[in-house]
Design a protein around this motif. Structure first.
Motif, PDB file in Angstrom:
ATOM      1  N   GLY A   1       5.638  -8.703  -7.838  1.00 49.84           N
ATOM      2  CA  GLY A   1       6.303  -9.026  -6.216  1.00 49.84           C
ATOM      3  C   GLY A   1       7.436  -7.932  -6.378  1.00 49.84           C
ATOM      4  O   GLY A   1       8.362  -7.422  -5.781  1.00 49.84           O
ATOM      5  N   ALA A   2       7.974  -8.665  -7.699  1.00 58.92           N
ATOM      6  CA  ALA A   2       9.616  -8.149  -7.657  1.00 58.92           C
ATOM      7  C   ALA A   2       9.102  -6.759  -8.362  1.00 58.92           C
ATOM      8  O   ALA A   2      10.252  -6.194  -8.112  1.00 58.92           O
ATOM      9  N   LEU A   3       8.115  -6.299  -9.286  1.00 58.65           N
ATOM     10  CA  LEU A   3       8.420  -4.966  -9.380  1.00 58.65           C
ATOM     11  C   LEU A   3       8.212  -3.650  -8.477  1.00 58.65           C
ATOM     12  O   LEU A   3       8.950  -3.085  -8.611  1.00 58.65           O
ATOM     13  N   ALA A   4       7.364  -4.338  -7.448  1.00 53.74           N
ATOM     14  CA  ALA A   4       6.985  -2.902  -6.395  1.00 53.74           C
ATOM     15  C   ALA A   4       8.152  -2.956  -6.001  1.00 53.74           C
ATOM     16  O   ALA A   4       8.721  -1.971  -4.885  1.00 53.74           O
ATOM     17  N   TRP A   5       8.860  -4.876  -5.248  1.00 56.25           N
ATOM     18  CA  TRP A   5      10.165  -4.261  -4.572  1.00 56.25           C
ATOM     19  C   TRP A   5      11.136  -3.664  -4.988  1.00 56.25           C
ATOM     20  O   TRP A   5      11.632  -2.729  -4.853  1.00 56.25           O
ATOM     21  N   LEU A   6      10.606  -3.311  -6.538  1.00 55.96           N
ATOM     22  CA  LEU A   6      12.036  -3.116  -7.513  1.00 55.96           C
ATOM     23  C   LEU A   6      11.951  -0.901  -7.337  1.00 55.96           C
ATOM     24  O   LEU A   6      12.854  -0.592  -7.016  1.00 55.96           O
ATOM     25  N   VAL A   7      10.633  -0.929  -7.250  1.00 58.66           N
ATOM     26  CA  VAL A   7      10.609   0.985  -7.046  1.00 58.66           C
ATOM     27  C   VAL A   7       9.964   1.195  -5.795  1.00 58.66           C
ATOM     28  O   VAL A   7      10.776   2.790  -5.474  1.00 58.66           O
ATOM     29  N   MET A   8      10.261   0.087  -5.170  1.00 57.95           N
ATOM     30  CA  MET A   8      10.834   0.905  -3.251  1.00 57.95           C
ATOM     31  C   MET A   8      12.012   0.847  -2.653  1.00 57.95           C
ATOM     32  O   MET A   8      12.463   1.763  -2.547  1.00 57.95           O
ATOM     33  N   THR A   9      12.239  -0.182  -3.543  1.00 55.80           N
ATOM     34  CA  THR A   9      14.122   0.194  -3.789  1.00 55.80           C
ATOM     35  C   THR A   9      14.500   1.055  -4.398  1.00 55.80           C
ATOM     36  O   THR A   9      14.946   2.156  -3.439  1.00 55.80           O
ATOM     37  N   GLY A  10      14.055   1.221  -5.247  1.00 54.21           N
ATOM     38  CA  GLY A  10      14.247   2.934  -5.948  1.00 54.21           C
ATOM     39  C   GLY A  10      14.336   4.207  -5.522  1.00 54.21           C
ATOM     40  O   GLY A  10      14.694   5.095  -5.830  1.00 54.21           O
ATOM     41  N   THR A  11      13.330   4.279  -4.770  1.00 55.63           N
ATOM     42  CA  THR A  11      12.587   5.461  -4.146  1.00 55.63           C
ATOM     43  C   THR A  11      13.053   5.589  -2.889  1.00 55.63           C
ATOM     44  O   THR A  11      13.072   6.366  -2.270  1.00 55.63           O
ATOM     45  N   TYR A  12      13.524   4.717  -2.362  1.00 56.48           N
ATOM     46  CA  TYR A  12      14.830   4.763  -1.090  1.00 56.48           C
ATOM     47  C   TYR A  12      16.161   5.112  -1.310  1.00 56.48           C
ATOM     48  O   TYR A  12      16.870   5.106  -0.122  1.00 56.48           O
ATOM     49  N   LEU A  13      16.558   4.687  -2.433  1.00 56.44           N
ATOM     50  CA  LEU A  13      18.189   5.422  -2.536  1.00 56.44           C
ATOM     51  C   LEU A  13      18.457   6.493  -2.581  1.00 56.44           C
ATOM     52  O   LEU A  13      19.401   6.722  -1.969  1.00 56.44           O
TER      53      LEU A  13
END
Length: 397
Positions: A328-340
């Motif tokens: 969950g943390a890894l998926a959220w991290l990828v999501m966050t990185g694509t939005y930056l």
């Protein structure tokens, strides 16, 4: 035993969410990058003639910013502006004439088309009237833009140069929307992010590509391509008229390009959540072609892709599921990185990126509300005009 089964089920779901994010990161046209700007261009030896068509209905609040930016365009060729007053009650037409007298610049014609006939949206009926007026000038290009769009002085010149250099029949820029209120900061960058996810800009400009889209606030259209694709008659009842326009031009053999704008800005304010909600829900269900199965799939997809990662992280930590929490943390991290990158484009703080699941949940509710309004038969209201047919809802800029 039951708790273990729940953790195991959630583990599989979050694994699917992470797989979806890795696919979006690497295989969806790098949609998250914001470096798709106007393509390489050189000034033409002879600048072609252009007519600018501006549909306007009750736009007195934004017209003093948008219209002068068109009248004062630094364009070396022949250009003229046609503002179509679509039944305004706030003095839009007279204000346009006053702004023309005050600023001078390009010639301005203000005219009104009357009420649209059945089967036409008001905006596209106004565009049709404006294109009809422009045909008397025999322009090589048409610039379709909205009254709330402010163009840099060289905007028209750069659009034409890009179209000529690249051989494009459509060159469209996604205007930078206003982000001043709290709700605009939370919702607006995500709106463009989701649009780019559906229609990756990099794919649109490729020759032979099937992905087609445009941004209605700024569309430079070759007149010959418009006639070949029967624009706007062929899309007269389109809910999302800019995407429909791009598809029609591409179906007619035309080449299209879409990217992010650098100095083309929308000045329309959306200060409250209610304003943004109406903007999105007006056309969200139409985007799904009014199909309940597609709606169900979209809701499930949004939940799995955007909502599961933070839920899995919290649940995994609470229930002792280390693997669930980690995925969950890894998926959220990828999501966050694509939005930056989109937040940087809008000059917003990076701490908004982890809030994307919250914003996605708002979009999910807006989409469901759009379907509810459709099945209640309420239609959609836009500036005092109500559309009861699902294929006659305006896509106002």
């Amino acid at each position: 035993m039951g708790q273990t089964a729940r953790v195991s089920a959630l583990l599989w779901i979050v694994a699917g969410s992470l797989a979806a994010w890795l696919w979006l990161l690497l295989c969806q046209g790098f949609f998250w990058r914001t470096d798709v700007r106007l393509p390489p261009r050189t000034p033409p030896a002879v600048w072609p003639s252009v007519c600018v068509v501006v549909p306007a209905r009750d736009e007195a609040a934004v017209l003093p910013t948008g219209l002068p930016s068109l009248l004062t365009q630094d364009y070396p060729g022949r250009a003229e502006v046609f503002l179509v007053d679509d039944g305004s009650t706030d003095g839009t037409g007279e204000l346009a004439r006053e702004l023309s007298r005050r600023y001078g610049g390009l010639p301005l014609t203000v005219d009104s088309p009357g009420e649209p006939p059945p089967g036409w949206t008001g905006k596209l009926w106004a565009v049709r009237h404006g294109i009809g007026l422009a045909r008397a000038r025999d322009p090589e290009y048409l610039l379709l833009t909205d009254a709330d769009i402010a163009h840099a002085p060289d905007s028209l010149r750069e659009l034409v140069a890009a179209a000529r250099t690249g051989g494009f029949d459509v060159v469209s820029q996604m205007a930078r929307l206003r982000v001043e209120s709290l709700w605009e900061r939370l919702v607006v960058p995500a709106f463009v992010y989701f649009f780019a996810q559906l229609y990756p800009f990099r794919r649109i400009g490729r020759e032979g590509a099937r992905t087609s889209a445009a941004a209605g606030g700024c569309v430079l259209l070759r007149t010959e391509a418009a006639e070949r694709a029967r624009i706007p008659d062929a899309i007269r009842h389109a809910v999302i008229d800019d995407v429909a326009l791009a598809r029609a031009v591409r179906s007619g053999g035309g080449r299209i390009w879409l990217g992010l704008a650098e100095r083309v800005d929308s000045v329309r304010p959306y200060p409250r959540l209610h304003d943004l909600w109406r903007m999105v829900s007006r056309s969200a269900y139409a985007q799904l072609r009014h199909n309940p199965l597609v709606l169900a799939g979209t809701v499930a997809g949004l939940a799995v892709v955007y909502l599961v990662p933070p839920v899995a992280l919290v649940a995994g930590l609470a229930l002792g599921g280390t693997a669930t929490a980690a995925l969950g943390a890894l998926a959220w991290l990828v999501m966050t990185g694509t939005y930056l990158p989109m937040l940087r484009y809008y000059a917003q703080p990076p701490w908004l990126a982890p809030l994307l699941p919250l914003t996605a949940s708002l979009y999910l509710l807006m989409t469901v509300d759009s379907a509810v309004q459709h099945y209640r038969g309420r239609g959609a209201a836009w500036k005092g005009r109500t559309y009861t047919r699902p294929d006659a809802v305006p896509d106002e800029g």
